[in-house]
Design an enzyme around this catalytic site. Sequence first.
Site, PDB file in Angstrom:
ATOM      1  N   TRP A 357      83.114  46.726  36.078  1.00  0.00           N
ATOM      2  CA  TRP A 357      82.967  46.364  34.659  1.00  0.00           C
ATOM      3  C   TRP A 357      83.704  47.364  33.777  1.00  0.00           C
ATOM      4  O   TRP A 357      83.943  47.121  32.613  1.00  0.00           O
ATOM      5  CB  TRP A 357      81.475  46.281  34.268  1.00  0.00           C
ATOM      6  CG  TRP A 357      80.762  47.619  34.158  1.00  0.00           C
ATOM      7  CD1 TRP A 357      80.631  48.556  35.146  1.00  0.00           C
ATOM      8  CD2 TRP A 357      80.103  48.171  33.008  1.00  0.00           C
ATOM      9  NE1 TRP A 357      79.910  49.648  34.690  1.00  0.00           N
ATOM     10  CE2 TRP A 357      79.568  49.435  33.377  1.00  0.00           C
ATOM     11  CE3 TRP A 357      79.885  47.713  31.704  1.00  0.00           C
ATOM     12  CZ2 TRP A 357      78.858  50.249  32.491  1.00  0.00           C
ATOM     13  CZ3 TRP A 357      79.168  48.528  30.829  1.00  0.00           C
ATOM     14  CH2 TRP A 357      78.673  49.777  31.222  1.00  0.00           C
ATOM     15  N   ASP A 358      84.105  48.486  34.362  1.00  0.00           N
ATOM     16  CA  ASP A 358      84.881  49.490  33.640  1.00  0.00           C
ATOM     17  C   ASP A 358      86.069  48.845  32.923  1.00  0.00           C
ATOM     18  O   ASP A 358      86.443  49.251  31.821  1.00  0.00           O
ATOM     19  CB  ASP A 358      85.456  50.539  34.615  1.00  0.00           C
ATOM     20  CG  ASP A 358      84.416  51.186  35.507  1.00  0.00           C
ATOM     21  OD1 ASP A 358      83.375  50.563  35.759  1.00  0.00           O
ATOM     22  OD2 ASP A 358      84.678  52.310  35.994  1.00  0.00           O
ATOM     23  N   GLU A 487      72.302  54.092  36.214  1.00  0.00           N
ATOM     24  CA  GLU A 487      71.970  53.857  37.625  1.00  0.00           C
ATOM     25  C   GLU A 487      70.944  54.865  38.145  1.00  0.00           C
ATOM     26  O   GLU A 487      70.632  54.868  39.331  1.00  0.00           O
ATOM     27  CB  GLU A 487      73.239  53.898  38.476  1.00  0.00           C
ATOM     28  CG  GLU A 487      74.162  52.721  38.179  1.00  0.00           C
ATOM     29  CD  GLU A 487      75.485  52.798  38.923  1.00  0.00           C
ATOM     30  OE1 GLU A 487      75.834  53.885  39.406  1.00  0.00           O
ATOM     31  OE2 GLU A 487      76.179  51.763  38.996  1.00  0.00           O
ATOM     32  N   LYS A 599      71.866  58.669  33.466  1.00  0.00           N
ATOM     33  CA  LYS A 599      73.208  58.950  33.984  1.00  0.00           C
ATOM     34  C   LYS A 599      74.279  58.695  32.911  1.00  0.00           C
ATOM     35  O   LYS A 599      75.228  59.461  32.782  1.00  0.00           O
ATOM     36  CB  LYS A 599      73.462  58.047  35.191  1.00  0.00           C
ATOM     37  CG  LYS A 599      74.794  58.246  35.863  1.00  0.00           C
ATOM     38  CD  LYS A 599      74.963  57.277  37.027  1.00  0.00           C
ATOM     39  CE  LYS A 599      76.269  57.481  37.768  1.00  0.00           C
ATOM     40  NZ  LYS A 599      76.539  56.430  38.746  1.00  0.00           N
ATOM     41  N   GLN A 600      74.140  57.603  32.178  1.00  0.00           N
ATOM     42  CA  GLN A 600      75.198  57.223  31.238  1.00  0.00           C
ATOM     43  C   GLN A 600      74.610  56.335  30.151  1.00  0.00           C
ATOM     44  O   GLN A 600      73.488  55.847  30.288  1.00  0.00           O
ATOM     45  CB  GLN A 600      76.303  56.475  31.974  1.00  0.00           C
ATOM     46  CG  GLN A 600      75.891  55.124  32.534  1.00  0.00           C
ATOM     47  CD  GLN A 600      76.826  54.648  33.635  1.00  0.00           C
ATOM     48  OE1 GLN A 600      76.604  54.947  34.803  1.00  0.00           O
ATOM     49  NE2 GLN A 600      77.866  53.913  33.274  1.00  0.00           N
TER      50      GLN A 600
HETATM   51  C1  BGC Z   1      79.021  54.115  37.129  1.00  0.00           C
HETATM   52  C2  BGC Z   1      79.341  52.664  36.924  1.00  0.00           C
HETATM   53  C3  BGC Z   1      80.826  52.464  37.123  1.00  0.00           C
HETATM   54  C4  BGC Z   1      81.294  53.017  38.478  1.00  0.00           C
HETATM   55  C5  BGC Z   1      82.798  52.976  38.640  1.00  0.00           C
HETATM   56  C6  BGC Z   1      79.500  54.559  38.505  1.00  0.00           C
HETATM   57  O1  BGC Z   1      79.246  55.920  38.672  1.00  0.00           O
HETATM   58  O2  BGC Z   1      77.627  54.332  37.031  1.00  0.00           O
HETATM   59  O3  BGC Z   1      78.972  52.263  35.620  1.00  0.00           O
HETATM   60  O4  BGC Z   1      81.137  51.113  37.044  1.00  0.00           O
HETATM   61  O5  BGC Z   1      80.896  54.365  38.574  1.00  0.00           O
HETATM   62  O6  BGC Z   1      83.434  53.737  37.666  1.00  0.00           O
END
Ligand code: BGC
Length: 772
Positions: A357-358, A487, A599-600
Amino acid sequence: MKQYLKIDEWSIIEESFDPQTQEISESVFSIGNGYMGGRANFEEQYSGNSLQGSYMAGVYYPDKTRVGWWKNGYPEYFAKVLNSTNWIGINIDIDGTALDLAKCTVSEFHRELNMKEGTLSRSFTATLADGKEVKVESIRLVSMVRQEIGAIRYSIQPLNFAGTITVTPYLDGDVKNKDSNYDEKFWNEVEKKGLPDGGYLTLKTKKLDFHVTSAMAFDIFKGDELLSIEAEAVEQDKYVASVITLPVQSGDQIVLYKYVANVTSRNHGLGQLIDAATTALQSAKEAGFATLLTEQSEAWRDKWKESDIVIEGDVSAQQAIRFNIFQLNQTYNGEDDRLNIGPKGFTGEKYGGSTYWDTEAYCVPFYLSTADSTIARNLLIYRYKHLEKAKENARKLGFTKGALYPMVTMNGEECHNEWEITFEEIHRNGAIAYAVYNYVNYTGDKAYLGQYGLEVLVEISRFWEERVHLVPHKDKYVMLGVTGPNEYENNVNNNWYTNRMASWTLEYTLEALAYLQENEASRYAELADKLELLESETEKWAEIIAKMYYPADEERGIFLQQDGFLDKDLMLVKDIPQENLPLNQKWSWDRILRSCFIKQADVLQGLFFLGDRYDLETKKRNFDFYEPLTVHESSLSPCIHAILACELGYMEKAYEMYLRTSRLDLDNYNNDTEDGCHSTSMAGTWMSIVHGFGGFRVLDGRVVLKPSNPGHWTSYAFKIMFRGSRLKVNVTDLEVTVTNETEVPASITIYDQEYTVNGLSSITAQGSSITV
Ligand code: BGC
C-alpha cells in the site's frame, strides 16, 4: 544510528573504508534506472560481509511459502525480487594475489554517489600483504537513457612494483538470494559464450521462465594507448569471463572500460535476446564511456529540473532530500505499466514482492507532483489490471463478492503469509481507493472514473460491505479482527482508521457513481451492467456510511485506535530506556503487542488522508495523544507526523520528524539499512516538505499553499507540476514566491488569498504564521 557519511549538497560521500559499514554503504550507494539496478558492491572480489545484489525490474521468483503452521487462505508462494547476473564484476589479480579489500590495507578510500550526474565512483590505495601498492579508481553508471546499459571505467595503477596484473571482467549468473526460503538457487543456464572481446550469458528462472541475457564488451588501455590484446575466454557454469594479463611497470595506468547490456524476456522475444543484447551493447560501446556519462548527466539535469528541492542554510537537510528524490527516480520511472515500486527498490531483497500500500499512500503523491500525470495513472492502472485477482483473493478468503487487494504482490496474487497481516491488514484496500480519489482530485481527469476507477471502487466497496456487520444492540456497523497500519497490535476490533477509510470509500464510490450517471450516462449504464450493480447495494452502502461505528474517547476528545486501546497500560515513548529501542529488535513480540506503543501513524494516517474533514483542534488532540506513544519503527511513520506537526504549528517536532524520515537510511536510524534502503518511504520525505512545510493541498481544483519555515533553513524551494503548469515555490521567513515555469496559468491560494500565476511569471505573498 551511525553517521559516517560526509555532508554534501549533491553527493553522498564516504571517506574511509570500514568493513563494518560496508553492507550499509552497499545499500545507500545503490544505482538504478527504473529498469534495473543494484547494490554498490565492489567490482573486484570482496571476501568480507557483503550482500551481492543486481536486480532486473519485474523479474521475480515465486518462492514456495514457508510457514510454521499452514492456514487456509495462505498464498502458495512469496514473489521474490530476484538477484540476477552479477554484471559489474572485474577481478584483479596482482602477481598471483587477488585484490580483495578485506585482505589488504586500504588508504585514501573515497566512495561517492554523485546525484547530480547519476554516477557511483570509488578510489583507494591498497597495500597487499607483500607490500605491493596499487591505486584504483572506478566509476560506474546505469544509464538513464539506454535502459539496458550499464558501464564501468576501472583503472588500476601499480605504485611501487613491476610485475603482472590480470584483469578479468566477467558475468556471473551463479548467484542466490539471501532470503531464499529453501536455500535454493533460482536460475538455470540456457546459453553462454566467452569471447576474446567479451561474451554473453543467458539464464532462465527455474519457475516462470523469465530469461535474462547479459552481454559484455570491453576496451582496455595502458595510459592513452588502446591495447589490442586477445583476452583468454573462460566459460564455467553460469559464468563467462575474459582474462587479460598484462606486464606492468610502477606508475603504469591500466584502464578497463566494461560495457554491459542486460535484456529480459519481459521486453524481447526469446529468440531475440542475444541479438537485442548485442545490438544495445555495440551501440553503447561505439558511443563510448564519455558519451554515456554526458547522456547520463543530461538526463539527470532534466529530472532535477522537475523534481529538485533546494534548501538553503542546512546542507544536511539538503543532501537528505536530494538523496530521497534521487533514489525514487532511480527506482521507478513509470515507463512500464507492469512495474511498481518495491519498498527496497533495487537496493536489497527484503520485502520480496514489489507492491505494498506504500505505493498508493506515499508514492502516488510524489509522482503526481514531480512527473507527467501518466506516471501516477500507470500506477493506478496497475491495480486496475489486478482487479480480477483481487476478486479471486476475496473469494479465497470466503467473501461472496468484492475485491481484497493483496498486502504484497508482484502480479496481483497475494504473497504475504502471516495471518494477522495477510487476512487482517485489510486497510490497504482503503489506500487503493484513496489513490483513485487523489489522482482524480489532483489532475481533474474525471474520465478516469469511467475508464478504470469506478470498477475498482465498486469492488472495494462490496468487500467493505461484506466485511462489516450490523450489531443490533448498538445499531452500528462494526469491523472485527483487523490489523490497522500500526502493526504493533493485531486482531483488534474497530480500528478507527480502517472503519473510517471503509466508510469513506463507500462515500466516494457513491459520489463517483452519481458523477457518471449525470455526466456519462451511457458509460454509467455500461458499467452498471458489467458490474451487475444493484440498487439494494448502493442503498446498503448509504446505510453503512450512516451507521458506521467509530471508537472514540469523549473525555479526551480523540478517536480510539481500536476498541480496547484505553485498556492498555499507557506509557510514553520518552520513558522507554534508550537501550530498549528499537522495540522490534529488543522486545519480545508478545510484549510489543500488549504495549501501547505504536509502530506508525494509524489514527493520524486517517487524519492526514481526510484532512479537509477535520478541524485543527481535532487533529491537535489526536496528535498530542498518539505521537508521544509512537516509536516510528516503520519508515512510513515520521513523514505523516511531520506533515501534521506542520499543520499544527509544531515546527520543532516537524523538523525532528523531517530529519528522521529524510536521513533514515543515510544515518541508519532504524538499524536496518544494510538490508536495503527504505525506497517507498522516501516519497514520504518528499511529502513532508511539500505537503508538510509547504502546506500544499489540492482543493476544488486549486493549488493551496500554507508554507511555514521550520526555522533551521534560510529558505527552501520545491516544484509542483499541476494540470499542465510547473510551479516553483520558494519560501523564506518572510515571503512565498511562486514562479510559473510554463506558459499554462495556474490558480492558487496562499494563506487563504487567491491568486492567478500567469505563464512564465511570478507572484509573491507575505509570510504568515500558523496558530492553533
Ligand atoms: C509497514 C507497512 C509497510 C511495509 C512495507 C512495514 O514495516 O508497517 O505499513 O507497508 O513495511 O514498507
